[in-house]
Design a protein around this motif. Structure first.
Motif, PDB file in Angstrom:
ATOM      1  N   PRO A   1      -7.930  -2.783   2.866  1.00 54.51           N
ATOM      2  CA  PRO A   1      -8.151  -3.142   1.514  1.00 54.51           C
ATOM      3  C   PRO A   1      -8.184  -4.772   1.262  1.00 54.51           C
ATOM      4  O   PRO A   1      -7.887  -5.371   1.995  1.00 54.51           O
TER       5      PRO A   1
ATOM      6  N   ALA B   1     -13.038  -0.909   2.513  1.00 54.51           N
ATOM      7  CA  ALA B   1     -11.925  -0.305   1.704  1.00 54.51           C
ATOM      8  C   ALA B   1     -12.361   1.291   1.592  1.00 54.51           C
ATOM      9  O   ALA B   1     -13.482   1.470   1.783  1.00 54.51           O
ATOM     10  N   PRO B   2     -11.243   1.761   1.511  1.00 54.60           N
ATOM     11  CA  PRO B   2      -9.918   1.692   1.154  1.00 54.60           C
ATOM     12  C   PRO B   2      -9.069   1.395   2.496  1.00 54.60           C
ATOM     13  O   PRO B   2      -7.823   1.110   2.240  1.00 54.60           O
TER      14      PRO B   2
ATOM     15  N   ARG C   1       0.966  -1.180  -0.128  1.00 56.66           N
ATOM     16  CA  ARG C   1       0.138  -0.002  -0.011  1.00 56.66           C
ATOM     17  C   ARG C   1       1.050   1.133  -0.076  1.00 56.66           C
ATOM     18  O   ARG C   1       0.697   2.414  -0.679  1.00 56.66           O
TER      19      ARG C   1
END
Length: 339
Positions: free
Chosen positions: A172, A168-169, A146
């Motif tokens: 995730p 999310a986000p 990420r």
């Protein structure tokens, strides 16, 4: 303390399990599930490579507490270390080393764990078990992926808010790929990568993470060179197919150098070299689970040293024979965004 000689040979006095083991097992079961108990051990009478049960039987121990006793029972050097003021202080004071390290912590890391670090690994993250070490390695792989996606940007307020809702986000949908017949632990995250026995997994929710086939080589190796090369290439192509088709990004691959609980399965150095190349091509983490094989079990200190990899492994997890646990890593980007 002077060395005590090992028994000359195993000695059997009763059936196995013996009557005292059976009686003790029944009493234990009243307060803790004792169905997996094989023998009740007299550890005071166990020495070196020999383990003694409460019925007076003495066995040559090749099980070694699930590969966790590297130098035998009642080793005098370990006993001396275990009774040292330093160990007493650590046990009594339980330092939270992440926040309040002792004055000895840096020296212990440099002269202890880091002396054993795999080639190219410059940092360590301690843990309490192999399963926890793998869980922590997964978290490191997720955060590194990420961070790479953010390209240096900070967390957004929306990410922070959604993370607290498991959405999310902020939370995730990412995956770790493992191999069929693998064993990586029984805690919640690592269990989703364990594929060895249904008894570990039935009735327990799991992350929807993929598995690829681990090579099933034919022996003797010299008589099946072409077939084994084709088998390894088939498995590598399966990994590539999963990478391109899974419902969410696969951000890490975890593999054992030798599948242990899953059946003593091996692969060639070339297989692991190509597996690392796949992770490099996709910009994801290769996690080598050396819980069973690390600390000298294969002729080298780390089993993956046999692979002659062109670059260091991203993450190497360990406990058991180390008498501690954690993971070593070679990439500073595997540190979390925030502490």
């Amino acid at each position: 303390m002077s060395l005590v000689s090992e028994p000359a040979a195993p000695s059997m006095r009763t059936a196995v399990p013996g009557p005292t083991t059976n009686r003790t097992k029944e009493e234990l079961d009243a307060v803790i599930d004792a169905r997996t108990v094989q023998m009740v051990i007299d550890y005071d009478k166990s020495i070196g490579n020999y383990i003694a049960d409460v019925d007076g039987n003495t066995y040559l121990d090749v099980y070694a507490q699930i590969a966790s006793i590297p130098v035998g029972y009642n080793n005098p050097t370990l006993i001396k270390a275990a009774t040292s003021p330093e160990i007493v202080s650590a046990l009594v004071n339980r330092p939270a080393n992440g926040n309040f390290p002792s004055t000895r912590w840096l020296t212990l890391l440099r002269e202890g764990l880091m002396r054993a670090a795999p080639p190219g690994c410059t940092q360590v993250f301690p843990a309490q078990s192999g399963s926890e070490a793998n869980d922590l390695a997964f978290k490191a792989a997720f955060m590194a992926y990420r961070r790479q996606q953010r390209a240096g940007s900070l967390w957004t307020e929306h990410e922070e808010e959604t993370a607290m809702k498991n959405q999310a986000p902020g939370s995730p949908d990412l995956a770790i790929l493992s191999f069929r017949n693998s064993f990586h632990g029984r805690s919640f995250g690592s269990l989703s990568t364990t594929r060895s026995k249904p008894v570990h997994k039935v009735d327990i929710p799991a992350f929807k993470w993929p598995q690829a086939t681990f090579p099933q080589l034919k022996y003797p190796l010299e008589a099946h060179v072409e077939e084994n090369a084709e088998e390894e290439q088939r498995c590598l192509q399966e990994v590539e197919n999963i990478m391109s088709s899974w419902h969410c990004p696969v951000v890490g691959i975890i593999v054992e150098p030798i599948q242990s609980e899953g059946g003593d399965n091996h692969a060639s150095p070339e297989f692991f070299q190509k597996l690392q190349a796949i992770t490099k091509a996709h910009g994801i983490s290769l996690i080598v689970d050396e819980v069973q094989t690390g600390f000298g079990a294969t002729g080298k200190f780390w089993a993956h040293e046999h692979w002659d990899l062109p670059s260091p492994v991203d993450i190497v997890t360990f406990p058991k024979k180390a008498q501690t646990a954690g993971y070593f890593f070679s990439n500073e980007n595997l540190r979390p965004d925030k502490a």
